[in-house]
Write a protein that holds these residues in place. Sequence first.
Motif, PDB file in Angstrom:
ATOM      1  N   PHE A 167      12.542   1.195  -9.629  1.00  0.00           N
ATOM      2  CA  PHE A 167      12.020   0.765  -8.670  1.00  0.00           C
ATOM      3  C   PHE A 167      10.528   0.465  -8.498  1.00  0.00           C
ATOM      4  O   PHE A 167       9.965   1.655  -9.043  1.00  0.00           O
ATOM      5  N   ARG A 168       9.898  -0.440  -8.169  1.00  0.00           N
ATOM      6  CA  ARG A 168       8.364  -0.460  -8.267  1.00  0.00           C
ATOM      7  C   ARG A 168       8.199  -0.664  -6.779  1.00  0.00           C
ATOM      8  O   ARG A 168       8.461  -2.033  -6.214  1.00  0.00           O
ATOM      9  N   ILE A 169       7.184   0.198  -6.232  1.00  0.00           N
ATOM     10  CA  ILE A 169       7.017   0.151  -4.582  1.00  0.00           C
ATOM     11  C   ILE A 169       5.669  -1.051  -4.417  1.00  0.00           C
ATOM     12  O   ILE A 169       4.743  -1.112  -5.124  1.00  0.00           O
ATOM     13  N   SER A 170       6.234  -1.828  -3.588  1.00  0.00           N
ATOM     14  CA  SER A 170       5.077  -2.980  -3.447  1.00  0.00           C
ATOM     15  C   SER A 170       4.130  -2.533  -2.331  1.00  0.00           C
ATOM     16  O   SER A 170       4.330  -1.640  -1.572  1.00  0.00           O
ATOM     17  N   ALA A 171       3.085  -3.462  -2.315  1.00  0.00           N
ATOM     18  CA  ALA A 171       2.072  -2.905  -1.213  1.00  0.00           C
ATOM     19  C   ALA A 171       2.511  -3.396   0.167  1.00  0.00           C
ATOM     20  O   ALA A 171       2.393  -2.776   1.252  1.00  0.00           O
ATOM     21  N   GLU A 172       3.255  -4.356   0.213  1.00  0.00           N
ATOM     22  CA  GLU A 172       4.131  -4.765   1.446  1.00  0.00           C
ATOM     23  C   GLU A 172       4.854  -3.561   1.952  1.00  0.00           C
ATOM     24  O   GLU A 172       4.820  -3.340   3.241  1.00  0.00           O
ATOM     25  N   LEU A 173       5.479  -2.947   1.227  1.00  0.00           N
ATOM     26  CA  LEU A 173       6.463  -1.618   1.591  1.00  0.00           C
ATOM     27  C   LEU A 173       5.619  -0.656   2.045  1.00  0.00           C
ATOM     28  O   LEU A 173       5.679  -0.063   3.089  1.00  0.00           O
ATOM     29  N   LEU A 174       4.492  -0.116   1.511  1.00  0.00           N
ATOM     30  CA  LEU A 174       3.603   0.630   1.766  1.00  0.00           C
ATOM     31  C   LEU A 174       3.044   0.417   3.089  1.00  0.00           C
ATOM     32  O   LEU A 174       2.998   1.074   4.059  1.00  0.00           O
ATOM     33  N   ALA A 175       2.817  -0.901   3.477  1.00  0.00           N
ATOM     34  CA  ALA A 175       2.123  -1.285   4.697  1.00  0.00           C
ATOM     35  C   ALA A 175       3.011  -1.313   5.851  1.00  0.00           C
ATOM     36  O   ALA A 175       2.717  -1.110   6.837  1.00  0.00           O
ATOM     37  N   GLU A 176       4.495  -1.484   5.581  1.00  0.00           N
ATOM     38  CA  GLU A 176       5.497  -1.138   6.322  1.00  0.00           C
ATOM     39  C   GLU A 176       5.521   0.275   7.050  1.00  0.00           C
ATOM     40  O   GLU A 176       5.958   0.722   8.169  1.00  0.00           O
ATOM     41  N   ILE A 177       5.118   1.384   6.176  1.00  0.00           N
ATOM     42  CA  ILE A 177       5.158   2.807   6.360  1.00  0.00           C
ATOM     43  C   ILE A 177       4.025   3.376   7.212  1.00  0.00           C
ATOM     44  O   ILE A 177       4.153   4.014   8.310  1.00  0.00           O
ATOM     45  N   ALA A 178       2.757   2.957   6.401  1.00  0.00           N
ATOM     46  CA  ALA A 178       1.617   3.559   7.198  1.00  0.00           C
ATOM     47  C   ALA A 178       0.529   2.938   6.707  1.00  0.00           C
ATOM     48  O   ALA A 178       0.446   2.238   5.541  1.00  0.00           O
ATOM     49  N   THR A 179      -0.818   2.935   7.340  1.00  0.00           N
ATOM     50  CA  THR A 179      -1.966   2.252   6.705  1.00  0.00           C
ATOM     51  C   THR A 179      -3.101   3.489   6.654  1.00  0.00           C
ATOM     52  O   THR A 179      -3.575   3.789   7.545  1.00  0.00           O
ATOM     53  N   PRO A 180      -3.479   3.892   5.511  1.00  0.00           N
ATOM     54  CA  PRO A 180      -4.304   4.964   5.314  1.00  0.00           C
ATOM     55  C   PRO A 180      -5.846   4.412   5.590  1.00  0.00           C
ATOM     56  O   PRO A 180      -6.096   3.472   5.495  1.00  0.00           O
ATOM     57  N   GLY A 181      -6.613   5.457   5.740  1.00  0.00           N
ATOM     58  CA  GLY A 181      -7.924   5.056   6.087  1.00  0.00           C
ATOM     59  C   GLY A 181      -8.923   5.511   4.979  1.00  0.00           C
ATOM     60  O   GLY A 181      -8.531   6.441   4.335  1.00  0.00           O
ATOM     61  N   PRO A 182     -10.090   5.309   5.276  1.00  0.00           N
ATOM     62  CA  PRO A 182     -11.234   5.783   4.255  1.00  0.00           C
ATOM     63  C   PRO A 182     -11.147   7.141   4.315  1.00  0.00           C
ATOM     64  O   PRO A 182     -11.163   8.008   5.336  1.00  0.00           O
ATOM     65  N   GLY A 183     -10.942   8.012   3.054  1.00  0.00           N
ATOM     66  CA  GLY A 183     -11.096   9.305   2.594  1.00  0.00           C
ATOM     67  C   GLY A 183      -9.909  10.089   2.957  1.00  0.00           C
ATOM     68  O   GLY A 183      -9.579  11.145   2.562  1.00  0.00           O
ATOM     69  N   ASP A 184      -8.628   9.211   3.234  1.00  0.00           N
ATOM     70  CA  ASP A 184      -7.254   9.768   3.317  1.00  0.00           C
ATOM     71  C   ASP A 184      -6.784   9.922   1.907  1.00  0.00           C
ATOM     72  O   ASP A 184      -7.256   9.438   0.946  1.00  0.00           O
ATOM     73  N   VAL A 185      -5.832  10.938   1.705  1.00  0.00           N
ATOM     74  CA  VAL A 185      -5.058  11.111   0.362  1.00  0.00           C
ATOM     75  C   VAL A 185      -3.598  10.477   0.603  1.00  0.00           C
ATOM     76  O   VAL A 185      -2.947  10.867   1.656  1.00  0.00           O
ATOM     77  N   ALA A 186      -3.240   9.499  -0.090  1.00  0.00           N
ATOM     78  CA  ALA A 186      -2.041   8.682   0.030  1.00  0.00           C
ATOM     79  C   ALA A 186      -0.885   9.586  -0.831  1.00  0.00           C
ATOM     80  O   ALA A 186      -1.204   9.689  -1.988  1.00  0.00           O
TER      81      ALA A 186
END
Length: 302
Positions: A167-186
Amino acid sequence: MVHEPNNWGRFGPDDQRGTLNLLTPAVVLAALGSATTGEVLSLAMPIRGATSSPAPTTVPHLPGRPLPQHFMSVDGGDYAAGARPIGEGLRVADDALVVTHHGTTTHMDALCHMWSGDELYNGHPAARVRSYGATRCGIEQVGGVVAKGVLFDVPRHLGLDHLPVDFRISAELLAEIATPGPGDVAVIRTGWPVVWERSREEYWSGQPGLSAEAGRWLAARDVAVVASDNAAIGGLNGSGLADESLADDLHLVLLHRHGVHLIEMLWLEELGRSGRTEFVFVAAPLRIEGGTGSPLTPLAIL
């Protein structure tokens, strides 16, 4: 020469910290507000036992990598003849620890860990990485990391215990879960470490991870660090290698081009069960001058 979007020069021509520069005092103070209960969770794998015992092999690791070596003098069976006397009736046990962290325990990659051509991140000369250490972009440049952590619990989002091996995690899937801001740790949970207890052969058959587009999506959101419970941030095949081309290699995308430090081989099961998406993330690598990385124990403060 870097052709795609990158952070070279953004924080000055001499910068060696990349997006950690975004962790200003104001950003750190704001991040502390992410803690609400004060519960502290360790996100690290254990370093277990001496190499003279089978204990180190019981912790998830990539095959073919030197395991951490933990020696003690108390029983006379390792590096010294016995416990050291310090006075009448008193004795003390000493430790010696040798950790080759890449692929074998929880660790942070320095910006000098991987590069392309003749240049490290920000155009620093790759010739500065020598057998005695790197004189540019070493792990000692990191200092301490205190930031808002954002958990991307991908298998939980999909109703799974862990992601499939390919499984390769897509950007679209990440965006469904949360949106990090500048300086955050993903913080990316794949759940893959739980496979270790079921089958080492299955664990070594490959690993799920981020796609290249997902890595670029995180970089575009100015995260300070990308961390995951897998061994390479991106996915691995059965040979323990990435299938992506060099242009899409996530270590080059994140470390080399964007100056985003990487933390690998986390233990995220308790954090996942907590149901928390945001928390305070704390980590401090060892000040190994010129080191390409360091073992560390990241903490999540809920």
